[in-house]
Design an enzyme around this catalytic site. Structure first.
Site, short mmCIF file in Angstrom:
data_model
loop_
_atom_site.label_atom_id
_atom_site.label_comp_id
_atom_site.label_asym_id
_atom_site.label_seq_id
_atom_site.Cartn_x
_atom_site.Cartn_y
_atom_site.Cartn_z
N ARG A 14 0.84 -1.21 0.00
CA ARG A 14 0.00 0.00 0.00
C ARG A 14 0.88 1.26 0.00
O ARG A 14 1.08 1.88 -1.03
CB ARG A 14 -0.95 -0.03 1.21
CG ARG A 14 -2.10 0.99 1.13
CD ARG A 14 -1.76 2.40 1.53
NE ARG A 14 -1.24 2.51 2.89
CZ ARG A 14 -0.82 3.65 3.41
NH1 ARG A 14 -0.81 4.77 2.68
NH2 ARG A 14 -0.34 3.70 4.64
N HIS A 207 4.95 4.53 12.70
CA HIS A 207 5.11 4.43 11.25
C HIS A 207 6.12 5.50 10.85
O HIS A 207 5.83 6.70 10.97
CB HIS A 207 3.75 4.68 10.59
CG HIS A 207 3.76 4.76 9.10
ND1 HIS A 207 3.18 3.80 8.30
CD2 HIS A 207 4.24 5.70 8.25
CE1 HIS A 207 3.31 4.14 7.03
NE2 HIS A 207 3.96 5.30 6.98
N HIS A 209 9.03 7.21 8.13
CA HIS A 209 9.64 7.38 6.82
C HIS A 209 11.11 7.76 7.03
O HIS A 209 11.46 8.37 8.04
CB HIS A 209 8.91 8.44 6.00
CG HIS A 209 7.59 7.97 5.49
ND1 HIS A 209 7.29 7.85 4.15
CD2 HIS A 209 6.48 7.55 6.15
CE1 HIS A 209 6.06 7.40 4.01
NE2 HIS A 209 5.54 7.21 5.21
N CYS A 240 3.97 9.75 0.34
CA CYS A 240 2.59 10.23 0.27
C CYS A 240 2.40 11.08 -0.99
O CYS A 240 3.13 12.05 -1.19
CB CYS A 240 2.26 11.06 1.51
SG CYS A 240 0.60 11.79 1.49
#
Length: 303
Positions: A14, A207, A209, A240
Site C-alpha cells: 500500500r 510508522h 519514513h 505520500c
C-alpha cells in the site's frame, strides 16, 4: 531467538507502492502480499481503498484482496480515508481497517478533503461500524511529528487529539511520521505520552519514513519506549502523493536486521524478506532505497 517480540506491519503493498511512477497491476500486488506472508510478516497492509483517480497506483484494491492466497494467521489490512473507503475495505474481506487520521487541517484538506474536527467524528463512527462488522480497527495519526504545510505539530497537540480519538477504544493508535521529519527525542516523548492516555487494551505503534535518514533510529527509540509494533515497507519504498518530498518508509529488511541484532524477535525470515525486496526491485524496474537487500546480512550480528 530470545527477547521481546516486536510485531512488524508490512505496508509495502500500500504505502510502498502508492507513490511509485510504475503502477503495478492487482495480480502483481497480490503476489507481493503472498511473498511477504511466506517470509513471515504477520500483518500486511494490502491496499488502500481510495479514489483511483487521485491515487491510480491503488486502483483495483478489491481485486488485490480477491487474488491474495490468504495464509492462516496472517492479518490482511486495508487503509481507508473516509466511510466509503471503510465500506469498500470491509466488503473486500479485509481483516482490519486502518483509518488515516490527519492532525492538521491543511493536511486533512489536501489528503482527504476534510478537517481535523470532522475526522475525529468519523473516527468514532468507524469504530462503531468496525464493532458491528467484527473487524479490527486502528487509527493512524498522520503528520504526528511535523506537517509539510503547517510546519511544527506540538507534542501536546498530538496527545490532545490522540486522547479524543483513542477514547472509543480502537485496537491500536499509530504515530506516523508521514514526511520523515522526526528525531528520537520526539519519538520517546510521544510514545511514552500516548501509552499513558490510551485505554487499556489499545496498542501503541509507529510508522516512520526515512526521508532524512532518521527512520531506523526513530524505530529503535519507539521500541525502547514501549511501542509494540512498527510499520515498515519492503525495500524502503513509499511516500505520500499529497505531501511534498515524502520519500520512502523504513525498509522492512533493514529494520528486521537491526531488531534481530539487538535481541528482539519478529518471526520474520530475513533471507526470504531480502528475496522479496529483490523481486520487487525487478518488478518496478529500478533500485530500491533499502540497504540490506543490496549489502546482505552479516551473520555475526543478525544472519
Amino acid at each position: 531467538m530470545s527477547g521481546r517480540y516486536v510485531e512488524l506491519v508490512e505496508v509495502g503493498p500500500r504505502d510502498g507502492l502508492q507513490n511509485e511512477k510504475e503502477t503495478l497491476p492487482p495480480e502483481v500486488r497480490a503476489e507481493l502480499c503472498d511473498r511477504l506472508a511466506e517470509a513471515g510478516l504477520p500483518r500486511i497492509e494490502a491496499a488502500s481503498f481510495v479514489n483511483p483517480k487521485r491515487v491510480p497506483q491503488m486502483a483495483g484494491a478489491e481485486e488485490v484482496f480477491a487474488r491474495v492466497h490468504r495464509k492462516p494467521g496472517v492479518v490482511y489490512a486495508g487503509l481507508a480515508l473516509n466511510e466509503r473507503g471503510y465500506t469498500r475495505c470491509v466488503e473486500a474481506g479485509a481483516d482490519e481497517v486502518r483509518y488515516a487520521f490527519p492532525l492538521t487541517d491543511e493536511f486533512a484538506r489536501r489528503n482527504q478533503n476534510t478537517s481535523v474536527e470532522d475526522a475525529a467524528r468519523l473516527a468514532v463512527r468507524l469504530k462503531e461500524l468496525a464493532d458491528r462488522d467484527g473487524v479490527r480497527f486502528s487509527v493512524t495519526l498522520s503528520v504526528a511529528f511535523g506537517c509539510p504545510f503547517a510546519g511544527e505539530v506540538r507534542p501536546e497537540r498530538v496527545l490532545e487529539v490522540a486522547r479524543e480519538v483513542a477514547a472509543p477504544g480502537p485496537g491500536e493508535v499509530v504515530l506516523a511520521d508521514t514526511v520523515g521529519v522526526g528525531v528520537p527525542s520526539q519519538v520517546r516523548e510521544l510514545v511514552s505520552g500516548l501509552r499513558e492516555i490510551v485505554p487499556e487494551g489499545t496498542a501503541v505503534g509507529c510508522h516512520f519514513h526515512d526521508t532524512r535518514n532518521t527512520g531506523i533510529a526513530n524505530a529503535v527509540a519507539a521500541v525502547e519506549s514501549g511501542a509494540s509494533f512498527l510499520d515498515a515497507s519492503v525495500g524502503g519504498t513509499g511516500g505520500c502523493p499529497f505531501a511534498p518530498r515524502a520519500t520512502g518508509n523504513v525498509a522492512t529488511e533493514d529494520l528486521v536486521y537491526t531488531l534481530h541484532g539487538m535481541g528482539y524477535s519478529t518471526g520474520v525470515d530475513l533471507p526470504a524478506l531480502i528475496g522479496c525486496a529483490d523481486w520487487l526491485s525487478e518488478k518496478l524496474g529500478k533500485g530500491l532505497p533499502g540497504r540490506l537487500h543490496k549489502a546482505g546480512p552479516f551473520a555475526p550480528v543478525a544472519g
